[in-house]
Design a protein around this motif. Structure first.
Motif, PDB file in Angstrom:
ATOM      1  N   GLY A  21      -2.587  -1.901  -4.234  1.00 57.04           N
ATOM      2  CA  GLY A  21      -3.148  -1.438  -5.587  1.00 57.04           C
ATOM      3  C   GLY A  21      -4.550  -0.941  -5.292  1.00 57.04           C
ATOM      4  O   GLY A  21      -5.135  -0.121  -6.268  1.00 57.04           O
ATOM      5  N   SER A  22      -5.226  -0.969  -4.331  1.00 57.36           N
ATOM      6  CA  SER A  22      -6.410  -0.397  -3.918  1.00 57.36           C
ATOM      7  C   SER A  22      -7.029  -0.721  -2.357  1.00 57.36           C
ATOM      8  O   SER A  22      -6.177  -1.485  -1.591  1.00 57.36           O
ATOM      9  CB  SER A  22      -7.601  -1.398  -4.809  1.00 57.36           C
ATOM     10  OG  SER A  22      -7.699  -2.941  -4.574  1.00 57.36           O
ATOM     11  N   LYS A  26      -3.717   0.622  -0.264  1.00 57.23           N
ATOM     12  CA  LYS A  26      -3.442   1.588  -0.931  1.00 57.23           C
ATOM     13  C   LYS A  26      -3.555   2.947  -0.073  1.00 57.23           C
ATOM     14  O   LYS A  26      -2.808   3.642   0.066  1.00 57.23           O
ATOM     15  CB  LYS A  26      -4.559   2.033  -2.296  1.00 57.23           C
ATOM     16  CG  LYS A  26      -4.302   3.399  -2.711  1.00 57.23           C
ATOM     17  CD  LYS A  26      -5.563   3.365  -3.895  1.00 57.23           C
ATOM     18  CE  LYS A  26      -5.266   4.773  -4.562  1.00 57.23           C
ATOM     19  NZ  LYS A  26      -5.918   5.932  -3.771  1.00 57.23           N
ATOM     20  N   GLU A  30      -0.568   5.461   1.021  1.00 52.29           N
ATOM     21  CA  GLU A  30      -0.594   6.694   1.267  1.00 52.29           C
ATOM     22  C   GLU A  30      -0.456   7.301   2.678  1.00 52.29           C
ATOM     23  O   GLU A  30       0.273   8.389   2.728  1.00 52.29           O
ATOM     24  CB  GLU A  30      -1.773   7.060   0.639  1.00 52.29           C
ATOM     25  CG  GLU A  30      -2.065   6.854  -0.845  1.00 52.29           C
ATOM     26  CD  GLU A  30      -3.568   7.087  -1.321  1.00 52.29           C
ATOM     27  OE1 GLU A  30      -3.784   7.014  -2.764  1.00 52.29           O
ATOM     28  OE2 GLU A  30      -4.473   7.155  -0.670  1.00 52.29           O
ATOM     29  N   LYS A  48      -2.657  -1.264 -12.195  1.00 53.00           N
ATOM     30  CA  LYS A  48      -3.226  -0.664 -10.961  1.00 53.00           C
ATOM     31  C   LYS A  48      -1.925  -0.145 -10.079  1.00 53.00           C
ATOM     32  O   LYS A  48      -2.209   1.010  -9.183  1.00 53.00           O
ATOM     33  CB  LYS A  48      -3.918  -1.692 -10.304  1.00 53.00           C
ATOM     34  CG  LYS A  48      -4.887  -0.894  -9.137  1.00 53.00           C
ATOM     35  CD  LYS A  48      -5.951  -2.138  -8.525  1.00 53.00           C
ATOM     36  CE  LYS A  48      -6.896  -2.532  -9.324  1.00 53.00           C
ATOM     37  NZ  LYS A  48      -7.697  -3.565  -8.693  1.00 53.00           N
ATOM     38  N   VAL A  52      -1.214   3.729  -8.695  1.00 56.02           N
ATOM     39  CA  VAL A  52      -1.236   4.490  -7.348  1.00 56.02           C
ATOM     40  C   VAL A  52       0.118   5.141  -7.149  1.00 56.02           C
ATOM     41  O   VAL A  52       0.280   6.054  -6.723  1.00 56.02           O
ATOM     42  CB  VAL A  52      -1.153   3.333  -6.398  1.00 56.02           C
ATOM     43  CG1 VAL A  52      -0.761   3.713  -4.906  1.00 56.02           C
ATOM     44  CG2 VAL A  52      -2.500   2.391  -6.363  1.00 56.02           C
ATOM     45  N   SER A  55      -0.065   8.388  -8.779  1.00 56.21           N
ATOM     46  CA  SER A  55      -1.116   9.558  -8.336  1.00 56.21           C
ATOM     47  C   SER A  55      -0.610  10.032  -6.885  1.00 56.21           C
ATOM     48  O   SER A  55      -0.913  11.247  -6.396  1.00 56.21           O
ATOM     49  CB  SER A  55      -2.370   8.583  -7.617  1.00 56.21           C
ATOM     50  OG  SER A  55      -2.124   7.752  -6.434  1.00 56.21           O
ATOM     51  N   THR A  56       0.243   9.483  -6.282  1.00 55.53           N
ATOM     52  CA  THR A  56       1.267   9.809  -5.035  1.00 55.53           C
ATOM     53  C   THR A  56       2.048  11.210  -5.403  1.00 55.53           C
ATOM     54  O   THR A  56       2.321  12.013  -4.589  1.00 55.53           O
ATOM     55  CB  THR A  56       1.940   9.183  -4.331  1.00 55.53           C
ATOM     56  OG1 THR A  56       3.144   8.697  -5.287  1.00 55.53           O
ATOM     57  CG2 THR A  56       1.032   7.742  -3.931  1.00 55.53           C
TER      58      THR A  56
END
Length: 283
Positions: A21-22, A26, A30, A48, A52, A55-56
């Motif tokens: 998640g971060s 993350k 990606e 969270k 993600v 956001s992709t």
């Protein structure tokens, strides 16, 4: 060649990443997407993870599953969801972890030290072992591989306090043992990352769950004595550590590599940590 798109190094693979998640988890997710893989990210914060995923812009190739690496049942369920969604599992990235913020043994009493040890080892070490236990059967089917997130603290002192350093040396030993036990069908390697600008948190048991590296340190404090920082200004961002994860996960490019660790720490072992040791505390 006009009209064609080059395949990525992980084209068609399926990866499962804990702590996705971060931070580095993350960033690896990606990067794996960019290299052609489908990805499942696992972590405690459902919102969270979903952020993600969204956001992709590639929701068809990434799935977020909430759970805790200390819970074998939730890990088994997440692996089952991975296979149900994408049909297989090729790459496992045990990555979820917490940091002790350089807490020296001289700064914690016995009760706090014991509580921090139990929490940090449960996530950083047992969490890795339970993640592998939940996934190894699927990895055998695909002749897949494991890429563990390690740390400069897996090799050197002062990358954390006594508890964190002990946990990362333990993970280094775990990697070696798993490479032995799972050969020849599953490769096991690791990336020992250095300090980076990340949301990495601390143990809740000693009041550090809401503290993050990015929120606690100036850039100069994160880079420290890193020899490469003056030449590579962005090399403390998580995305700049993802290359070795791709290399080691690639069946084509690393098919004969197991039991190895890439030290992606900016060369900190060349120069050392100096007075950063254990928060600068000395007797």
């Amino acid at each position: 060649m006009s009209g064609t798109t080059a395949a990525g190094w992980l084209d068609g693979d399926v990866a499962f990443i804990t702590g996705g998640g971060s931070g580095i988890g993350k960033a690896v997710a990606e990067r794996y997407l960019a290299e052609g893989a489908s990805v499942v990210i696992f972590g405690r914060d459902k919102d969270k993870l979903q952020a993600v995923v969204e956001s992709t812009g590639q929701e068809e190739r990434i799935l977020g599953v909430a759970g805790d690496v200390r819970d074998p049942e939730s890990l088994h369920d997440a692996i089952a969801q991975t296979v149900a969604r994408f049909g297989k599992l090729d790459i496992l990235v045990p990555n979820a972890g917490i940091w002790d913020y350089n807490r020296s043994v001289t700064r914690l009493d016995g009760a706090d030290l014991g509580a921090a040890f139990d929490e940090l080892f449960a996530i950083n070490v047992k969490g890795y072992l339970l993640t592998v236990e939940a996934a190894w059967r699927e990895l055998v089917k695909t002749r897949g591989n494991i890429v563990m997130t390690l740390s400069n603290a897996s090799f050197y002192t002062a990358g954390g306090g006594a508890v964190y350093t002990a946990s990362k040396f333990a993970c280094r030993g775990l990697l070696n043992q798993l490479a032995y036990e799972l050969a020849p069908k599953v490769r096991v390697n690791g990336v020992a990352v250095g300090a980076m600008n990340t949301d990495l948190r601390g143990p809740e048991s000693i009041g550090l769950r809401d503290r993050s590296i990015s929120g606690s340190f100036a850039r100069s404090e994160i880079t420290g004595n890193n020899p490469l920082i003056p030449l590579h200004d962005s090399s403390i961002e998580p995305k700049d550590f993802t290359g070795p994860y791709v290399l080691l996960a690639s069946k084509t490019n690393s098919g004969n590599i197991t039991g190895n660790i890439v030290q992606a720490d900016g060369g900190i072992g060349v120069r050392g940590f100096g007075d950063r040791a254990a928060g600068g505390d000395h007797l």
